[in-house]
Design an enzyme around this catalytic site. Structure first.
Site, PDB file in Angstrom:
ATOM      1  N   ASP A 488      37.659  41.476  41.974  1.00  0.00           N
ATOM      2  CA  ASP A 488      36.474  41.824  42.758  1.00  0.00           C
ATOM      3  C   ASP A 488      36.550  41.195  44.148  1.00  0.00           C
ATOM      4  OD1 ASP A 488      33.663  42.944  42.899  1.00  0.00           O
ATOM      5  OD2 ASP A 488      33.244  40.825  43.269  1.00  0.00           O
ATOM      6  N   LYS A 492      36.999  43.060  48.051  1.00  0.00           N
ATOM      7  CA  LYS A 492      36.206  42.721  49.229  1.00  0.00           C
ATOM      8  C   LYS A 492      37.097  42.293  50.390  1.00  0.00           C
ATOM      9  CE  LYS A 492      32.273  41.392  46.344  1.00  0.00           C
ATOM     10  NZ  LYS A 492      31.417  40.297  45.846  1.00  0.00           N
TER      11      LYS A 492
END
Length: 637
Positions: A488, A492
């Site tokens: 995750d 980003k």
């Protein structure tokens, strides 16, 4: 038609009456055909010229001839409803021009009274280089139409004189084409006139108002509303009096065009049809925020956010274009009772029928909706999402989405909530770059879960116990490996790197996974993972104890080296006095080091996870979209 109305007007003139009342079966003259525009309203008063224009373009309640006896004597006419005698109806009176002082303060909407359309129209176009600067071309064309007994409804000519177009009744299209070709047979043979073409199945939209010429911004609002609704304008005609703007559109876009311009002048400065995918934690929070703010946004800014569709992965509900938007106080019941099987193609196409700009808010983390972004953007549908899948996918997909926006008639794609939920990270990066700043490095703690875990973990308590506590407190995903893998954070990092212009794939980013390799497989259940995680506490425990002995703390960070175009996701040590080392709770923090902010990086810090703040980030993007589409930047009180 309207012989009795004409007779009444004649008697009113002979008797020098104070008013001539025409009793009919409707409440008055509507701002648009209510069969096409359910939100149309009864116009309280019209000038004679406005009424004549609307009558000519299809307002059946009036006939232009019935007003002729009244105009000279300035006798007003009132349209009343025999079946509703209490209604005041519409007053047709002498034309009134606004004063110069009024012009300065009036909104453009005041200049427009009504809208009407004509169907079954054909557009005849005559073009050729041999027409440029040659006198009499237009006269010969219109003489040909006159001799063929064909009415010319609309005329438009470019200043270059390269082409002339005229609108004629659709049934006379071929007859008109043949007449013009006979007239210009020599020019066609010599290629002085390139072609005489016919465009069938078009309609004329008339925008009527006696004061449009004196109030700035009317035309701008008309064409902005058509552009935002994806309506193609084929031809335009407007006299110097500017009491009528006639616009030719394709017949299948007539209703869309009529609703769009009507909404722009009678409903709000900007109406957005909102479709929401994924009414889970974030989606539900967004619907709640939209419900609480809708009235205030409409009242203060003229922005009307209408939620017209909601879909889960299984069920969807989309209201008809003629129906009111969904009631957000009971959307769950509506979805449960009226929902049909989910079909995202049908969902998007149904939303587009609303004839106002459409924005789809994808509040899922699924790749299924994101795979459809390109097609939606190409269709002119705007997108707002916290879903990171599309922007962290392949570079091919990333570039395809940007090209789709160019093809999609100014469609927009906003994704501030991709990184940091509601924190202004992406917008800040863009502002710095647009003002000429040069990025050197970005460091950030991008995961609220890992921020919490390492703010609690100092080696005195086993790492597995910290993870267990975080899971029990709801700080992790149901499977903590989704957080501990670091993917995750990597997504980003990729998204921010691409904002800097770095061409990077997700697989190119080295990621320090906190999941032991032996426990990473799909054959290991969540319960087994949690039971066996203590077996691997020693390594991280030693690292945390050594860091603590040196007055430092472990932090899980994403790093972008802009100068070398490299990215990484790592476990690093920072002094307790560093902004990363002093972080508390589950906050995110990002340090933006640029040529201007080198010695002391620009810092963005705050909650980077949670349904409410993520929904607020999505909501802010919806309002940012509204501003791009023409919403006012300040409240108009």
């Amino acid at each position: 038609r309207n012989g009795s109305d004409y007779s009444a007007a004649c008697f009113a003139r002979l008797l020098r009456a104070n008013v001539c009342e025409i009793w009919t079966d409707v409440d008055g003259v509507y701002s648009a055909d209510p069969r096409q525009v359910p939100d149309s309203i009864v116009i309280d008063s019209l000038g004679y010229k406005e009424a004549s224009e609307l009558a000519y373009f299809g307002a059946k309640v009036l006939h232009p001839d019935s007003m002729v006896p009244l105009v000279e004597n300035r006798i007003p006419m009132r349209i009343r409803n025999s079946f509703n005698p209490s209604a005041q109806g519409t007053l047709v009176r002498s034309d009134r021009k606004v004063s110069s002082d009024e012009v300065k303060v009036l909104d453009p909407a005041v200049g427009v009274k009504g809208f009407s359309t004509m169907q079954n129209i054909a557009l005849i176009n005559v073009e050729g280089a041999g027409m440029i600067g040659v006198p009499g071309i237009a006269g010969r064309m219109f003489t040909a139409l006159h001799d063929a007994n064909i009415s010319c409804i609309l005329i438009a000519q470019a200043s270059s004189e390269y082409s002339i177009c005229a609108a004629v009744p659709g049934d006379d299209a071929q007859k008109a084409k043949a007449a013009i070709e006979r007239t210009f047979r020599f020019e066609l043979y010599e290629k002085l006139v390139a072609a005489v073409t016919v465009q069938k199945d078009v309609s004329i939209l008339a925008v009527v108002g006696e004061n449009m010429a004196r109030i700035p911004g009317v035309c701008a609002r008309v064409f902005d509303s058509l552009l935002n609704s994806g309506v193609n304008v084929m031809a335009v005609a407007q006299g110097s009096s500017e009491s009528n703007i006639s616009i030719v559109v394709q017949a299948d876009q007539e209703t869309r065009a009529l609703r769009a311009v009507h909404a722009a002048f009678y409903m709000s400065r900007l109406t957005l049809a909102v479709g929401l995918i994924g009414p889970g934690l974030v989606g539900s929070a967004l619907l709640s925020q939209l419900q609480s703010q809708r009235e205030q946004l409409f009242k203060e800014f003229g922005v009307d956010l209408q939620v017209r569709g909601i879909t889960t992965s299984k069920k969807m509900v989309v209201v008809k274009p003629t129906d009111d938007p969904l009631d957000l106080s009971s959307w769950k019941t509506t979805l449960e009772n009226e929902g049909v099987p989910c079909n995202l193609d049908s969902f998007a196409s149904s939303l587009k029928q609303a004839a106002v700009p459409v924005v789809i808010c994808d509040c899922t983390a699924s790749p299924v909706p994101s795979d459809m972004y390109e097609g939606w953007l190409t269709q002119g549908i705007h997108l707002v999402t916290p879903n990171k899948k599309a922007n962290s996918g392949s570079m091919e997909q990333y570039h395809a989405l940007r090209q789709a926006m160019k093809r999609g008639n100014r469609s927009h794609f906003f994704y501030e909530a991709n990184v940091g939920a509601g924190l202004p990270i992406i917008s800040t990066i863009r502002d710095l770059m647009r003002t000429g700043d040069r990025f050197l490095e970005i460091q950030g703690i991008f995961s609220g879960t890992l921020s919490y875990i390492f703010n609690e973990f100092d080696g005195s308590v086993p790492f597995s116990d910290i993870v267990k506590g975080a899971k029990e407190s709801g700080f992790t995903e149901p499977d903590p490996r989704d957080d501990l893998s670091g993917m995750d954070v990597a997504r980003k990092v990729v998204i921010l790197a691409r904002e800097l212009g770095i061409e990077v794939e997700l697989d190119d980013v080295p990621v320090k996974s906190l999941v032991p390799e032996a426990l990473a497989g799909s054959d290991v259940s969540i319960d087994e993972f949690m039971q066996r995680l203590p077996e691997y506490d020693a390594e991280l425990g030693d690292m945390a104890s050594k860091a603590a002995a040196n007055g430092e703390k472990l932090r899980y960070v994403g790093v972008i080296n802009a100068e070398e175009s490299k990215c990484a996701v790592e476990l690093r040590q920072y002094p307790s006095t560093h902004s990363f080392g002093s972080l508390k709770g589950s906050d995110n923090i990002v340090l933006l080091r640029t040529a201007r902010y080198d010695a002391q990086p620009l810092t963005v810090r705050g909650p980077g996870a949670g349904a409410d703040v993520t929904a607020a980030g999505v909501f802010a993007d919806v309002l940012r979209l509204a501003a791009h589409l023409g919403a006012p930047s300040a409240a108009e009180l």
